[in-house]
Design a protein around this motif. Sequence first.
Motif, PDB file in Angstrom:
ATOM      1  N   ALA A   1       8.812   1.769 -25.236  1.00 37.90           N
ATOM      2  CA  ALA A   1       7.783   1.961 -24.213  1.00 37.90           C
ATOM      3  C   ALA A   1       7.612   0.695 -23.381  1.00 37.90           C
ATOM      4  O   ALA A   1       7.498   0.762 -22.148  1.00 37.90           O
ATOM      5  N   ALA A   2       7.629  -0.461 -24.029  1.00 41.18           N
ATOM      6  CA  ALA A   2       7.515  -1.727 -23.295  1.00 41.18           C
ATOM      7  C   ALA A   2       8.717  -1.928 -22.381  1.00 41.18           C
ATOM      8  O   ALA A   2       8.567  -2.351 -21.225  1.00 41.18           O
ATOM      9  N   ALA A   3       9.898  -1.602 -22.870  1.00 43.24           N
ATOM     10  CA  ALA A   3      11.101  -1.727 -22.037  1.00 43.24           C
ATOM     11  C   ALA A   3      11.033  -0.777 -20.843  1.00 43.24           C
ATOM     12  O   ALA A   3      11.422  -1.146 -19.725  1.00 43.24           O
ATOM     13  N   THR A   4      10.522   0.418 -21.058  1.00 49.36           N
ATOM     14  CA  THR A   4      10.384   1.374 -19.960  1.00 49.36           C
ATOM     15  C   THR A   4       9.405   0.866 -18.915  1.00 49.36           C
ATOM     16  O   THR A   4       9.666   0.941 -17.712  1.00 49.36           O
ATOM     17  N   LEU A   5       8.287   0.339 -19.368  1.00 46.49           N
ATOM     18  CA  LEU A   5       7.294  -0.185 -18.426  1.00 46.49           C
ATOM     19  C   LEU A   5       7.829  -1.383 -17.654  1.00 46.49           C
ATOM     20  O   LEU A   5       7.577  -1.524 -16.455  1.00 46.49           O
ATOM     21  N   LEU A   6       8.561  -2.252 -18.332  1.00 44.32           N
ATOM     22  CA  LEU A   6       9.084  -3.441 -17.662  1.00 44.32           C
ATOM     23  C   LEU A   6      10.214  -3.107 -16.693  1.00 44.32           C
ATOM     24  O   LEU A   6      10.471  -3.873 -15.758  1.00 44.32           O
ATOM     25  N   SER A   7      10.876  -1.984 -16.890  1.00 46.87           N
ATOM     26  CA  SER A   7      11.993  -1.633 -16.005  1.00 46.87           C
ATOM     27  C   SER A   7      11.545  -0.832 -14.780  1.00 46.87           C
ATOM     28  O   SER A   7      12.376  -0.539 -13.920  1.00 46.87           O
ATOM     29  N   GLN A   8      10.274  -0.496 -14.689  1.00 44.00           N
ATOM     30  CA  GLN A   8       9.783   0.270 -13.542  1.00 44.00           C
ATOM     31  C   GLN A   8       9.674  -0.628 -12.310  1.00 44.00           C
ATOM     32  O   GLN A   8       9.063  -1.691 -12.379  1.00 44.00           O
ATOM     33  N   PRO A   9      10.246  -0.205 -11.195  1.00 41.34           N
ATOM     34  CA  PRO A   9      10.075  -0.982  -9.968  1.00 41.34           C
ATOM     35  C   PRO A   9       8.693  -0.677  -9.361  1.00 41.34           C
ATOM     36  O   PRO A   9       8.374   0.467  -9.064  1.00 41.34           O
ATOM     37  N   LEU A  10       7.867  -1.698  -9.204  1.00 39.60           N
ATOM     38  CA  LEU A  10       6.521  -1.515  -8.663  1.00 39.60           C
ATOM     39  C   LEU A  10       6.417  -2.234  -7.327  1.00 39.60           C
ATOM     40  O   LEU A  10       6.937  -3.336  -7.149  1.00 39.60           O
ATOM     41  N   THR A  11       5.721  -1.602  -6.394  1.00 36.20           N
ATOM     42  CA  THR A  11       5.701  -2.111  -5.030  1.00 36.20           C
ATOM     43  C   THR A  11       4.565  -3.090  -4.760  1.00 36.20           C
ATOM     44  O   THR A  11       4.747  -4.046  -4.019  1.00 36.20           O
ATOM     45  N   THR A  12       3.416  -2.875  -5.341  1.00 34.04           N
ATOM     46  CA  THR A  12       2.280  -3.745  -5.031  1.00 34.04           C
ATOM     47  C   THR A  12       1.972  -4.670  -6.190  1.00 34.04           C
ATOM     48  O   THR A  12       2.320  -4.407  -7.339  1.00 34.04           O
ATOM     49  N   ARG A  13       1.296  -5.763  -5.868  1.00 33.83           N
ATOM     50  CA  ARG A  13       0.923  -6.734  -6.898  1.00 33.83           C
ATOM     51  C   ARG A  13      -0.078  -6.126  -7.877  1.00 33.83           C
ATOM     52  O   ARG A  13      -0.055  -6.415  -9.067  1.00 33.83           O
TER      53      ARG A  13
END
Length: 139
Positions: A21-33
């Motif tokens: 789950a942590a790896a999935t969250l860290l691999s998500q590309p997020l656009t805003t700060r």
Amino acid sequence: MDSVIEVQRQTHEEIERLERAAATLLSQPLTTRRLQIKNEHNVSNILDRIQGRASTLHTSYLDEDGTRHAETTSLSAPDFTEFYARLKKIREFHLKYPDQPADPFELELGGLMGEEEDLMDVGENEDVVALLFSGEESF
């Protein structure tokens, strides 16, 4: 009461699922700060949970009270009486509670990952980032 070996197995499985789950969250590309900070807080909560479960597992493996050794000794007996007794308990439990969810940890994991709310549709009242910052610090 669950056996010590089964609790250890479940704890290992929880740690592995939390790591994924942590790896999935860290691999998500997020656009805003704001989304990045919220995502980092979710990962921090997951890592805290992993650390707690690993500590519990370590204590369990130390086997200070000797329950794990006693359980492995009883399971390694030449006859299968202990095995069949446990199998009977499992069958009775499933007959008594047929509609119980098989994996309640999955629901808890969804809450840790923030799946119950869309990252883009977070209200100000529920936003973790908005609660951390106020005044000039807020977005």
